[in-house]
Scaffold this motif. Structure first.
Motif, PDB file in Angstrom:
ATOM      1  N   GLU A 153     -27.178   8.088  93.059  1.00 15.23           N
ATOM      2  CA  GLU A 153     -27.624   7.414  91.841  1.00 15.23           C
ATOM      3  C   GLU A 153     -26.821   6.133  91.609  1.00 15.23           C
ATOM      4  O   GLU A 153     -27.382   5.094  91.213  1.00 15.23           O
ATOM      5  CB  GLU A 153     -27.483   8.347  90.638  1.00 15.23           C
ATOM      6  CG  GLU A 153     -28.493   9.486  90.630  1.00 15.23           C
ATOM      7  CD  GLU A 153     -28.221  10.507  89.565  1.00 15.23           C
ATOM      8  OE1 GLU A 153     -29.159  11.224  89.161  1.00 15.23           O
ATOM      9  OE2 GLU A 153     -27.051  10.618  89.120  1.00 15.23           O
ATOM     10  N   GLY A 154     -25.519   6.209  91.857  1.00 20.36           N
ATOM     11  CA  GLY A 154     -24.678   5.023  91.713  1.00 20.36           C
ATOM     12  C   GLY A 154     -25.091   3.922  92.671  1.00 20.36           C
ATOM     13  O   GLY A 154     -25.124   2.733  92.307  1.00 20.36           O
ATOM     14  N   LYS A 155     -25.417   4.303  93.899  1.00 20.50           N
ATOM     15  CA  LYS A 155     -25.850   3.319  94.909  1.00 20.50           C
ATOM     16  C   LYS A 155     -27.179   2.682  94.494  1.00 20.50           C
ATOM     17  O   LYS A 155     -27.358   1.454  94.587  1.00 20.50           O
ATOM     18  CB  LYS A 155     -25.992   4.000  96.268  1.00 20.50           C
ATOM     19  CG  LYS A 155     -26.374   3.047  97.393  1.00 20.50           C
ATOM     20  CD  LYS A 155     -26.458   3.779  98.707  1.00 20.50           C
ATOM     21  CE  LYS A 155     -26.792   2.817  99.850  1.00 20.50           C
ATOM     22  NZ  LYS A 155     -28.041   2.058  99.631  1.00 20.50           N
ATOM     23  N   GLU A 156     -28.104   3.499  94.040  1.00 25.65           N
ATOM     24  CA  GLU A 156     -29.406   2.971  93.624  1.00 25.65           C
ATOM     25  C   GLU A 156     -29.260   2.076  92.400  1.00 25.65           C
ATOM     26  O   GLU A 156     -29.979   1.061  92.269  1.00 25.65           O
ATOM     27  CB  GLU A 156     -30.363   4.131  93.323  1.00 25.65           C
ATOM     28  CG  GLU A 156     -30.773   4.917  94.570  1.00 25.65           C
ATOM     29  CD  GLU A 156     -31.657   6.113  94.256  1.00 25.65           C
ATOM     30  OE1 GLU A 156     -32.179   6.178  93.120  1.00 25.65           O
ATOM     31  OE2 GLU A 156     -31.819   6.987  95.137  1.00 25.65           O
ATOM     32  N   TRP A 157     -28.357   2.427  91.511  1.00 26.78           N
ATOM     33  CA  TRP A 157     -28.113   1.604  90.322  1.00 26.78           C
ATOM     34  C   TRP A 157     -27.539   0.251  90.743  1.00 26.78           C
ATOM     35  O   TRP A 157     -27.959  -0.802  90.255  1.00 26.78           O
ATOM     36  CB  TRP A 157     -27.143   2.342  89.394  1.00 26.78           C
ATOM     37  CG  TRP A 157     -27.122   1.853  87.979  1.00 26.78           C
ATOM     38  CD1 TRP A 157     -27.543   0.657  87.514  1.00 26.78           C
ATOM     39  CD2 TRP A 157     -26.667   2.583  86.846  1.00 26.78           C
ATOM     40  NE1 TRP A 157     -27.371   0.561  86.167  1.00 26.78           N
ATOM     41  CE2 TRP A 157     -26.840   1.745  85.712  1.00 26.78           C
ATOM     42  CE3 TRP A 157     -26.129   3.855  86.665  1.00 26.78           C
ATOM     43  CZ2 TRP A 157     -26.476   2.134  84.432  1.00 26.78           C
ATOM     44  CZ3 TRP A 157     -25.771   4.247  85.377  1.00 26.78           C
ATOM     45  CH2 TRP A 157     -25.941   3.405  84.282  1.00 26.78           C
ATOM     46  N   SER A 158     -26.581   0.288  91.665  1.00 27.98           N
ATOM     47  CA  SER A 158     -25.976  -0.959  92.162  1.00 27.98           C
ATOM     48  C   SER A 158     -27.017  -1.834  92.857  1.00 27.98           C
ATOM     49  O   SER A 158     -27.057  -3.063  92.647  1.00 27.98           O
ATOM     50  CB  SER A 158     -24.842  -0.618  93.135  1.00 27.98           C
ATOM     51  OG  SER A 158     -24.293  -1.792  93.696  1.00 27.98           O
ATOM     52  N   ILE A 174     -34.378   5.813  88.581  1.00 25.83           N
ATOM     53  CA  ILE A 174     -33.411   6.570  89.389  1.00 25.83           C
ATOM     54  C   ILE A 174     -33.583   8.067  89.167  1.00 25.83           C
ATOM     55  O   ILE A 174     -33.645   8.852  90.127  1.00 25.83           O
ATOM     56  CB  ILE A 174     -31.969   6.141  89.036  1.00 25.83           C
ATOM     57  CG1 ILE A 174     -31.712   4.704  89.520  1.00 25.83           C
ATOM     58  CG2 ILE A 174     -30.955   7.091  89.665  1.00 25.83           C
ATOM     59  CD1 ILE A 174     -30.418   4.114  88.988  1.00 25.83           C
ATOM     60  N   GLN A 175     -33.668   8.472  87.914  1.00 26.46           N
ATOM     61  CA  GLN A 175     -33.788   9.910  87.632  1.00 26.46           C
ATOM     62  C   GLN A 175     -35.139  10.444  88.103  1.00 26.46           C
ATOM     63  O   GLN A 175     -35.232  11.584  88.559  1.00 26.46           O
ATOM     64  CB  GLN A 175     -33.598  10.164  86.140  1.00 26.46           C
ATOM     65  CG  GLN A 175     -32.183   9.828  85.668  1.00 26.46           C
ATOM     66  CD  GLN A 175     -31.681  10.750  84.571  1.00 26.46           C
ATOM     67  OE1 GLN A 175     -31.480  10.319  83.479  1.00 26.46           O
ATOM     68  NE2 GLN A 175     -31.476  12.012  84.896  1.00 26.46           N
ATOM     69  N   SER A 176     -36.166   9.616  88.020  1.00 27.95           N
ATOM     70  CA  SER A 176     -37.487  10.034  88.494  1.00 27.95           C
ATOM     71  C   SER A 176     -37.481  10.250  90.006  1.00 27.95           C
ATOM     72  O   SER A 176     -38.194  11.126  90.522  1.00 27.95           O
ATOM     73  CB  SER A 176     -38.521   8.973  88.112  1.00 27.95           C
ATOM     74  OG  SER A 176     -39.793   9.308  88.591  1.00 27.95           O
ATOM     75  N   ASN A 177     -36.654   9.479  90.700  1.00 30.55           N
ATOM     76  CA  ASN A 177     -36.557   9.620  92.156  1.00 30.55           C
ATOM     77  C   ASN A 177     -35.876  10.919  92.578  1.00 30.55           C
ATOM     78  O   ASN A 177     -35.960  11.317  93.750  1.00 30.55           O
ATOM     79  CB  ASN A 177     -35.770   8.443  92.748  1.00 30.55           C
ATOM     80  CG  ASN A 177     -36.531   7.128  92.650  1.00 30.55           C
ATOM     81  OD1 ASN A 177     -37.748   7.126  92.515  1.00 30.55           O
ATOM     82  ND2 ASN A 177     -35.807   6.007  92.715  1.00 30.55           N
ATOM     83  N   HIS A 178     -35.181  11.573  91.643  1.00 32.38           N
ATOM     84  CA  HIS A 178     -34.374  12.755  92.002  1.00 32.38           C
ATOM     85  C   HIS A 178     -34.706  13.972  91.133  1.00 32.38           C
ATOM     86  O   HIS A 178     -33.836  14.786  90.837  1.00 32.38           O
ATOM     87  CB  HIS A 178     -32.884  12.405  91.868  1.00 32.38           C
ATOM     88  CG  HIS A 178     -32.440  11.292  92.763  1.00 32.38           C
ATOM     89  ND1 HIS A 178     -32.215  11.451  94.100  1.00 32.38           N
ATOM     90  CD2 HIS A 178     -32.211   9.975  92.491  1.00 32.38           C
ATOM     91  CE1 HIS A 178     -31.842  10.302  94.636  1.00 32.38           C
ATOM     92  NE2 HIS A 178     -31.830   9.387  93.680  1.00 32.38           N
ATOM     93  N   THR A 179     -35.962  14.090  90.780  1.00 30.79           N
ATOM     94  CA  THR A 179     -36.387  15.203  89.913  1.00 30.79           C
ATOM     95  C   THR A 179     -36.072  16.562  90.530  1.00 30.79           C
ATOM     96  O   THR A 179     -35.570  17.471  89.848  1.00 30.79           O
ATOM     97  CB  THR A 179     -37.902  15.115  89.630  1.00 30.79           C
ATOM     98  OG1 THR A 179     -38.192  13.868  89.017  1.00 30.79           O
ATOM     99  CG2 THR A 179     -38.341  16.236  88.709  1.00 30.79           C
ATOM    100  N   ASP A 180     -36.357  16.704  91.813  1.00 30.36           N
ATOM    101  CA  ASP A 180     -36.121  18.001  92.473  1.00 30.36           C
ATOM    102  C   ASP A 180     -34.636  18.350  92.503  1.00 30.36           C
ATOM    103  O   ASP A 180     -34.248  19.503  92.234  1.00 30.36           O
ATOM    104  CB  ASP A 180     -36.678  17.985  93.899  1.00 30.36           C
ATOM    105  CG  ASP A 180     -38.193  17.930  93.923  1.00 30.36           C
ATOM    106  OD1 ASP A 180     -38.821  18.249  92.889  1.00 30.36           O
ATOM    107  OD2 ASP A 180     -38.751  17.551  94.977  1.00 30.36           O
TER     108      ASP A 180
END
Length: 217
Positions: free
Chosen positions: A110-115, A133-139
């Motif tokens: 998440e930190g990498k995607e945010w950056s 970001i959160q939608s990408n990691h729902t599972d």
């Protein structure tokens, strides 16, 4: 066995009352040696006294057997609790390590995607980026939430085990709370990117420190 104790306690009480009644009658009529009722009162007094002694002995032995059985049961339960704690502790450490690793990986990603989102956007919007970001990691988020609940249940089971040392309980509970905080950090992103990164480093280190503490239990 408890019914037997109650029964002979009742027999003792009745015999005690009867002994008092006939004892008083015997005492009052003691001067009249030829009185037939005197002999009867004396006879029933001694019979009642003997019944009292016998019922008291039987009730005492029965109560002793009950106490011994309860003590044995308590000892067996304590040994069972100790055995359960050993298994629960190992299970907690395994689940803690697995969950800690998943939370760390998710938070890093998440930190990498945010950056990347900051670097690749001319008009960066925090809320939109975080939602994506959160939608990408729902599972992953759902899995972590489920595992946090499992770890909570195991922590509570250990906290309720009377055979566990207070210091062990505190170590385990503190570990759970800090990992829960780390999981919440990863599954419910908030604040700025710098705050998120700083909190990640702090909680990641706490998780590693707790893992060492748990392995030393």
């Amino acid at each position: 066995m408890e019914i037997l104790v109650t029964l002979f306690d009742l027999v003792f009480l009745v015999a005690f009352i009867v002994a008092i009644v006939y004892g008083i009658r015997w005492f009052k009529g003691r001067k009249d040696k030829e009185n037939e009722s005197l002999k009867k009162n004396k006879k029933y007094f001694w019979i009642s006294l003997i019944v009292m002694i016998i019922s008291l002995l039987i009730a005492g032995m029965a109560q002793g057997s009950i106490d011994e059985a309860q003590e044995q049961q308590a000892t067996e339960q304590q040994e069972k609790n100790k055995s359960n704690y050993k298994d629960d502790k190992e299970d907690f450490i395994d689940q803690y390590g697995t969950l800690g690793s998943k939370v760390e990986d998710l938070s890093k990603q998440e930190g990498k995607e945010w950056s990347d989102a900051i670097d690749n956007s001319d008009d960066f919007d925090v809320e939109s980026a975080v939602d994506t970001i959160q939608s990408n990691h729902t599972d992953e988020i759902d899995e972590i939430d489920s595992k946090v609940n499992d770890l909570h249940d195991l922590d509570q089971k250990i906290q309720k085990n009377d055979s566990v040392k207070k210091s062990d309980k505190e170590t385990i509970h503190k570990s759970y709370l800090d990992l829960k905080h780390f999981a919440n950090h990863a599954t419910n992103i908030s604040g700025s990117y710098n705050d998120f990164t700083d909190e990640h480093n702090e909680l990641d280190q706490k998780t590693a420190d707790h893992m060492e503490e748990l392995q030393d239990l």
